[in-house]
Design a protein around this motif. Structure first.
Motif, short mmCIF file in Angstrom:
data_model
loop_
_atom_site.label_atom_id
_atom_site.label_comp_id
_atom_site.label_asym_id
_atom_site.label_seq_id
_atom_site.Cartn_x
_atom_site.Cartn_y
_atom_site.Cartn_z
N PRO B 84 22.72 -13.46 33.37
CA PRO B 84 23.42 -14.04 34.37
C PRO B 84 22.43 -15.39 34.96
N GLU B 85 21.80 -16.18 34.32
CA GLU B 85 20.91 -17.09 34.65
C GLU B 85 21.41 -18.32 35.41
N VAL B 86 22.92 -18.40 34.96
CA VAL B 86 23.78 -19.41 35.73
C VAL B 86 25.06 -18.56 35.82
N SER B 87 25.37 -18.19 37.40
CA SER B 87 26.20 -17.45 37.67
C SER B 87 27.07 -18.27 38.89
N SER B 115 21.10 -18.56 40.11
CA SER B 115 20.49 -17.95 38.97
C SER B 115 19.96 -16.28 39.63
N LEU B 116 20.72 -15.31 38.59
CA LEU B 116 20.28 -13.99 39.21
C LEU B 116 19.35 -13.26 38.34
N LEU B 268 21.74 -26.10 40.38
CA LEU B 268 21.54 -24.45 40.16
C LEU B 268 20.71 -23.91 41.45
N LEU B 269 21.03 -22.90 42.04
CA LEU B 269 20.29 -22.32 43.45
C LEU B 269 19.60 -21.36 42.55
#
Lengths: 249, 414
Positions: B84-87, B115-116, B268-269
């Motif tokens: 989940p690098e981009v979620s 990003s998680l 992306l945060l």
């Protein structure tokens, strides 16, 4: 009536049959192009055309003309070289946009209640009209591809700017700045279209600062030239009548 | 000629009847979101939603409600699903029946992707404003790039009132307050109407004259040039120049009317604030785990060690949003959806308090129809037949500890 006899008995009746035939062919052409072009454009342009928060100054400007000059080029090839009718691009784009409006209004709004002001289609008509006029005046596929294809790409963004500019007014929302179009995409929930799927403001074209739209439009125009050639040949190939005896053109 | 016309009319009528009949067939409303169809291992081993709360079960149009809670990004994330690098924190609802007025992870607004980190717990909240009346299944949801939508538990919420009363006021940075529901719509219609009118005029100019048969005859006989007159070319020039002028003028006028515009925002945060759960003093080893297909029950043999200073009892097993409780230890008071709650679904062979320093091996059974209803039993058909979930222990003071389990699962068919 034997095969050697004419189906009509007078010139007036021949004219009437010819006109009826015109309308039948036009209707068939319009609906066939509407269906085929619509599917093609939704598969290749898709979300860029569906949503305001995809209509950016880089990729939307680049992609939409490239993938939409296809059917206009092909239909032009048929209507011009067979009938000298300079309406191939316009009738294609009108058919596409009629189909799109039916889809956006009946499906996006009527079934799933997305406001029309987030899902209206892009305007491709200015480029299509110019494409037709250039073909008529030049009577040349090469000239139409080079001048018309370039114009088609260049006219896309300014032709749409009056429609999308109000949605690019900035807003401060809970401590973040975004455009109204971004806010539409955030507010009106799309479970299958998450934010990361948006292809906006991506790429490496950073040296032109904020004036990136004209550069994207030029690039789009150049690629549209190539795509025009390709699809024009498709159109000519489809318009062949090899299957008719004595006409192997 | 009349025969042809009659035939066309008859065929058109038949086509219309067929279309109408097809449309009149029973077409039920699609209210849920296919959560039961998603691969069981995806739901059990990716995002674990817990402590969920739907603030209301009935909301009038224009009023708000929240879904809040926590989610654990499972450390044993399956290899077959992208990390989940981009979620994107989403909600699973049937289209914009609510608008998403706000969404936060760890207190930070997340209108963009985030990003998680694996193994971390995050607190989240989604603020929803009711828009379209009806009964809707409202889910928490996380979209993962390369992984797809990972849908969380859903609860039925009723929206009352009329959609025609819905408003979405927004104040722009230029000081204008607008209703985003229909903002700039007249402008959209106007410009499209203008261009359609011009295009139809161009088409009409050509199609009012005989088209295909006579023109084809002319082209075939080498008289193609006679089909385009000087007048046609002049009209064509008018259309081309007119198009360029209108495009240029409308763009200039638009820039004057909207001098302040910005590009679409994207990005992306990273570095999202995590939620620190109390440190678990209980360790759990899964000795084996089986799923008994006929009994719709999962049985685990667990070796539990209490490393803390207070006795603990196992009260809940949570997997894929289905909660199996031992009512002797913990009862739900959050109005969690009934279909996802097995209030007496957790049986422990010896669930007496586990004293500090004690180690015990117990048989834990999680049984409920939810295994079948939510198609979690399909785990045995997944490519990576492992189960995972959250175990919640409570100590004597009511403090809760979370321990994750992740182990192979063996099905038994007899």
């Amino acid at each position: 009536m034997s095969a050697s006899q004419s189906a009509v008995r007078s010139r007036a009746e021949a004219v009437q049959v010819s006109r009826t035939f015109d309308w039948m062919i036009l209707f068939t052409l319009f609906t066939a192009v509407l269906g085929g072009y619509h599917i093609h454009y939704m598969l290749t342009g898709g979300d860029w055309d569906f949503w305001t928060d995809w209509k950016d100054r880089r990729l939307w400007v680049t992609v939409a003309p490239i993938v939409s000059i296809t059917f206009p080029a092909a239909v032009q090839a048929c209507l011009w070289w067979r009938y000298r009718l300079p309406i191939g691009a316009t009738i294609s784009v009108v058919a596409l946009m009629v189909g799109e409006w039916i889809n956006r209004y009946m499906n996006f709004w009527g079934w799933t209640y997305f406001p029309v002001n987030i899902c209206f289609p892009s305007n491709l008509l200015p480029g299509a009209i110019v494409l037709d006029v250039i073909l008529m005046l030049g009577n040349s596929m090469t000239l139409t591809a080079v001048l018309g294809g370039l114009a088609y790409g260049l006219l896309f963004y300014p032709g749409n700017w009056p429609v999308i500019a109000p949605l690019h007014v900035p807003v401060e929302y809970n401590g973040m700045m975004m455009t109204l179009a971004d806010l539409q995409g955030y507010h009106y929930v799309r479970t299958g279209t998450p934010e990361y799927i948006r292809m906006v403001e991506k790429g490496t074209l950073r040296t032109f600062g904020k004036d990136v739209a004209p550069v994207s439009a030029f690039f789009s125009g150049f690629v549209s030239i190539i795509i025009y050639f390709l699809w024009h040949f498709f159109g000519r190939w489809f318009a062949k009548t090899d299957f008719i005896a004595d006409d192997a053109s | 000629m009349k025969i042809i016309k009659d035939k066309v009319a008859k065929l058109s009528f038949v086509a219309l009847l067929v279309a109408m009949t097809a449309a009149m067939f029973y077409a039920p409303t699609a209210s849920a979101h296919g959560e039961k169809s998603q691969a069981a291992f995806m739901r059990m081993r990716t995002i674990h939603w817990f402590d969920l709360n739907w603030s209301k079960e009935e909301v009038p149009v224009n009023e708000t409600m929240t879904i809040s809670g926590k989610f654990l990004v499972f450390a044993g994330w399956p290899e077959t699903v992208d990390k989940p690098e981009v979620s994107f924190l989403n909600v699973g609802i049937p289209g914009p029946v609510f608008i998403r007025a706000g969404s936060w992870i760890g207190g930070q607004l997340v209108p963009r992707s985030v990003s998680l980190e694996l193994g971390e717990v995050y607190e989240f909240k989604v603020l929803l404003k009711a828009r379209r009346p009806g009964d809707w299944h409202v889910h928490s949801m996380m979209n993962v790039q390369g992984g797809g939508p990972i849908i969380g538990p859903g609860k039925w919420v009723t929206i009352t009132g009329s959609m025609s009363e819905f408003v979405n006021p927004v104040t722009t940075l230029t000081g204008q307050t607008i209703n985003l529901e229909n903002y700039a719509l007249d402008n959209v219609y106007f410009w499209h109407a203008v261009w359609f009118a011009i295009a139809f005029a161009w088409l009409l100019f050509w199609i009012k004259r005989p088209l295909f048969v006579p023109r084809h005859i002319a082209v075939a006989s080498g008289k193609a040039d006679s089909l385009i007159s000087a007048g046609d070319k002049k009209i064509g020039m008018v259309f081309a120049v007119g198009t360029l002028v209108i495009v240029a003028a409308s763009m200039g006028a638009t820039n004057e009317k909207y001098p302040v515009t910005t590009p679409l925002q994207a990005g992306l945060l990273r570095g999202m604030k995590t939620y620190q759960m109390p440190e678990a003093n209980v360790s759990v080893k899964v000795d084996d785990a089986t799923y008994r297909v006929p009994g719709r029950a999962m049985q685990m043999t667990l070796t539990i060690t209490n490393n803390g200073d207070s006795a603990v009892r196992l009260g809940e097993f949570n997997t894929a949003g289905v909660r199996f409780l031992d009512p002797a230890v913990h009862e739900d008071d959050t109005a969690y959806p009934d279909d996802l709650l097995a209030e007496e679904g957790l049986t422990v062979s010896d669930n007496s308090p586990l004293a500090p320093g004690e180690t015990r091996t117990v048989e834990v059974t999680a049984s409920d129809a939810a295994w079948e209803v939510y198609r979690l039993a399909d785990l045995i058909y997944d490519p990576d037949s492992r189960f995972a979930g959250l175990l919640f222990f409570w100590d004597e003071k009511g403090n809760r500890q979370l321990v994750t389990v992740d182990a192979p699962l063996i099905p038994t068919f007899i």
